[in-house]
Design a protein around this motif. Structure first.
Motif, PDB file in Angstrom:
ATOM      1  N   ASP A  40       0.815  -0.584   0.090  1.00  0.00           N
ATOM      2  CA  ASP A  40       0.382   0.003  -0.189  1.00  0.00           C
ATOM      3  C   ASP A  40       1.130   0.763   0.080  1.00  0.00           C
ATOM      4  N   THR A  41       0.902   1.524  -0.996  1.00  0.00           N
ATOM      5  CA  THR A  41       1.373   3.083  -0.962  1.00  0.00           C
ATOM      6  C   THR A  41       0.382   4.104  -0.607  1.00  0.00           C
ATOM      7  N   THR A  42      -0.086   5.375   0.612  1.00  0.00           N
ATOM      8  CA  THR A  42      -0.945   5.596   0.809  1.00  0.00           C
ATOM      9  C   THR A  42      -0.098   7.407   0.333  1.00  0.00           C
ATOM     10  N   PHE A  43      -0.904   8.249  -0.409  1.00  0.00           N
ATOM     11  CA  PHE A  43      -0.495   9.492  -0.687  1.00  0.00           C
ATOM     12  C   PHE A  43      -1.570  10.785   0.160  1.00  0.00           C
ATOM     13  N   ARG A  61       2.291  10.391  10.187  1.00  0.00           N
ATOM     14  CA  ARG A  61       1.497  11.501  10.078  1.00  0.00           C
ATOM     15  C   ARG A  61       1.855  12.483   9.161  1.00  0.00           C
ATOM     16  N   LEU A  62       0.035  12.100   7.989  1.00  0.00           N
ATOM     17  CA  LEU A  62       0.483  12.867   6.487  1.00  0.00           C
ATOM     18  C   LEU A  62      -0.225  13.936   6.514  1.00  0.00           C
ATOM     19  N   THR A  63       0.679  14.917   5.388  1.00  0.00           N
ATOM     20  CA  THR A  63      -0.101  16.192   5.470  1.00  0.00           C
ATOM     21  C   THR A  63      -0.347  16.460   3.799  1.00  0.00           C
ATOM     22  N   THR A  64      -0.033  17.024   3.393  1.00  0.00           N
ATOM     23  CA  THR A  64      -0.674  17.534   1.916  1.00  0.00           C
ATOM     24  C   THR A  64       0.485  17.594   1.009  1.00  0.00           C
ATOM     25  N   GLY A  65       0.235  16.397  -0.037  1.00  0.00           N
ATOM     26  CA  GLY A  65       1.636  16.138  -0.468  1.00  0.00           C
ATOM     27  C   GLY A  65       2.914  14.671   0.219  1.00  0.00           C
ATOM     28  N   GLU A  66       2.160  14.142   1.135  1.00  0.00           N
ATOM     29  CA  GLU A  66       3.273  13.175   1.793  1.00  0.00           C
ATOM     30  C   GLU A  66       3.022  11.928   1.096  1.00  0.00           C
ATOM     31  N   ARG A  67       3.250  10.839   1.409  1.00  0.00           N
ATOM     32  CA  ARG A  67       3.459   9.830   1.484  1.00  0.00           C
ATOM     33  C   ARG A  67       3.628   8.194   3.092  1.00  0.00           C
ATOM     34  N   ALA A  68       3.382   7.408   3.219  1.00  0.00           N
ATOM     35  CA  ALA A  68       3.324   6.688   3.538  1.00  0.00           C
ATOM     36  C   ALA A  68       3.422   5.008   2.814  1.00  0.00           C
ATOM     37  N   VAL A  69       4.123   4.254   2.916  1.00  0.00           N
ATOM     38  CA  VAL A  69       4.790   2.916   2.337  1.00  0.00           C
ATOM     39  C   VAL A  69       3.764   2.026   3.170  1.00  0.00           C
ATOM     40  N   VAL A  70       3.345   0.866   2.843  1.00  0.00           N
ATOM     41  CA  VAL A  70       3.151  -0.568   4.096  1.00  0.00           C
ATOM     42  C   VAL A  70       3.452  -1.678   2.976  1.00  0.00           C
ATOM     43  N   ALA A  71       4.259  -2.483   3.808  1.00  0.00           N
ATOM     44  CA  ALA A  71       5.012  -3.767   2.717  1.00  0.00           C
ATOM     45  C   ALA A  71       3.253  -5.115   3.515  1.00  0.00           C
TER      46      ALA A  71
END
Length: 113
Positions: A40-43, A61-71
């Motif tokens: 999962d890559t969440t933008f 924590r994600l704000t506009t323009g940031e992402r998190a990757v879940v293996a």
């Protein structure tokens, strides 16, 4: 999956990949779950979100323009932690999609910011 959010729009759906725009109202969340094969890559497109990882416990924590990757295999949940709707672009793949829910004894609690 058995959860409700403000909006969900499929952009791409193939055997090996999914792209979705999701809208979460303030306080809404996607419950703890995992995927066997897909990453999962969440933008964050708008608003404020948090991705909560389990084992080990971690919050991003994600704000506009940031992402998190879940293996693949990592238990996680996603929540709107802001006061306005949050829009997320979710890219999932490659691999077969599955959603294994209910892997946490309790839903994570996200503080309002």
């Amino acid at each position: 999956p058995a959860y409700s959010i403000a909006g969900k729009e499929s952009i791409l759906l193939t055997v090996d990949a999914r792209v979705t725009v999701m809208t979460l109202a303030p306080g809404q969340s996607i419950p703890a779950h995992r995927h066997s094969q897909v990453t999962d890559t969440t933008f964050c497109l708008a608003g404020l979100a948090a991705v909560h990882f389990l084992d080990p416990d971690e919050r991003v924590r994600l704000t506009t323009g940031e992402r998190a990757v879940v293996a693949p295999g990592r238990v996680h949940s996603v929540a709107n932690i802001g006061t306005i709707p949050c829009r997320l672009l979710l890219v999932q793949g490659p691999g077969h999609y599955d959603f294994s829910a209910g892997l946490s004894p309790a839903q994570p609690v996200y503080p309002r910011l």
